[in-house]
Write a protein that holds these residues in place. Structure first.
Motif: not given
Ligand SMILES: Nc1ncnc2c1ncn2[C@@H]1O[C@H](COP(=O)(O)OP(=O)(O)OP(=O)(O)O)[C@@H](O)[C@H]1O
Ligand SMILES: [Mg+2]
Length: 353
Positions: A131, A134-135
């Motif tokens: 996560e 991906s951010s």
């Protein structure tokens, strides 16, 4: 992980319960238990307690070891009691087989469950990492996009400037573009760095009234240019809160500037500070400006989300991170066409990572 002391304590506990149940079996503790019947039946079931305990604390090895210990210790029991009846003997020995079977089964089940839990935890860690990646990827894409636009203008203006035919007035316009767009680039990068590398908090007593006054004064030029009035409303006797003065100032400035920028001529922006019943300080910035479309509202804290031509879309995402670092919350309510209200709640003691 269990500590050595904890392991010793658990071994002692399993051994003690084992010895107690076996002693009970032989009738050392309760003489009546020597009698066959209900007490003997109870004993048979009692022996499962140390076995299960051994399995819970030490897995298959613990369950099996305890079951075998109980089996060995109770093996002489039929002789001790002088049991010769073949039915009763079969009953006694079957029970012993059950001890081992239960010890093994409970141990295996518990170890499987633990392995599953460890796998779940590893999976959750991996997910959190993905996560973050991906951010980070999304932010990098946003940053690249933000850099590309001014860079395109700068490139275009430079090419025209390099050409011979640009007239004097036109040259000035092109230079203006160069300066303006370079500044914008600088701002994007500064803001982005502020976002990507959160600074540690330097907590100290912060006078909220002074903070509100400073922000109101700072936004004076921008607000009077737009004919907007910024109205501080600070509750009397507000105690200082523990916070990072500079970072909190950045938050309030971002939020008040957003309100001023959304306001139209004659608009009023109120900046209210008051103490909440549970000791937090609430800062509310309300405007009667354009408001935020319901579809945009969930995205206002996203990095690079902006509806303003000159915005970087990082103001609120940085503010959100800073308020969160303080252990507080920031929320925004809005009615399109009527206005927006941003509320910052800060604990009096200051949170902090
Ligand atoms: N008071 C407000 N009224 C209307 N819209 C707002 C208000 N505050 C925020 N917004 C909306 O949220 C968006 C994101 O705000 P944010 O402060 O993060 O970035 P920005 O103001 O666009 O750019 P920057 O703060 O870098 O100059 C704004 O573009 C605007 O659409
Ligand atoms: Mg902003």
């Amino acid at each position: 992980m269990s500590s050595p002391a904890q392991i010793r304590w658990r071994i002692a506990a399993v051994s003690a319960v084992t010895v107690a149940t076996v002693a009970f079996h032989y009738g050392f503790l309760v003489p009546a238990a020597q009698q066959h019947g209900i007490l003997h039946e109870i004993h048979g079931r009692l022996c499962y307690i140390p076995i299960i305990l051994g399995a819970i604390w030490f897995g298959v090895r613990g369950g099996l070891a305890t079951a075998l210990a109980i089996t060995l210790l109770t093996l002489p029991y039929p002789r001790f009691r002088g049991i010769t009846d073949s039915h009763a003997l079969i009953g006694e020995y079957t029970e012993m087989v059950f001890y081992v079977a239960i010890g093994l089964t409970a141990g295996v089940l518990i170890e499987l469950q633990r392995r599953e839990r460890r796998r779940g935890e590893a999976l959750a860690r991996e997910l959190a990492r993905q996560e973050r990646l991906s951010s980070l990827g999304q932010m990098a894409a946003g940053l690249a996009h933000e850099i590309k636009n001014p860079l395109g203008s700068i490139q275009g203006a430079s090419e025209l400037l390099a050409g011979e035919e640009a007239a004097d007035g036109r040259r000035r316009d092109l230079f203006d573009i160069l300066v303006k767009e370079s500044k914008r680039l600088g701002r994007v990068v500064d803001h982005f760095l502020g976002f990507a590398r959160p600074r540690p908090l330097h907590l100290g007593p912060v006078d909220i009234g002074a903070l509100v006054g400073r922000v109101a004064a700072q936004t004076e030029i921008e607000s009077s240019r737009r004919d907007v009035r910024v109205e501080p409303r600070v509750a009397a006797g507000l105690p200082p809160i523990q916070a990072d003065a500079e970072q909190l100032h950045q938050v309030l400035l971002n939020v008040v500037l957003n309100a001023v920028e959304a306001s139209t001529s004659g608009g009023v922006v109120t900046v209210e500070a008051r103490r909440e019943p549970r000791g937090e300080v609430a800062l509310t910035v309300a405007d009667d400006g354009a408001g935020i479309a319901p579809a945009d509202l969930p995205r206002v804290f996203d990095p690079f989300f902006t509806t303003r031509e000159r915005g970087t879309g990082l103001g609120l995402s940085i503010s959100h991170a800073i308020v969160q670092d303080h252990g507080g919350t920031i929320s925004i309510e809005s009615t399109p066409g009527r206005g927006t209200r941003a509320t910052i709640l800060l604990p009096a003691s200051g949170g902090g990572r």
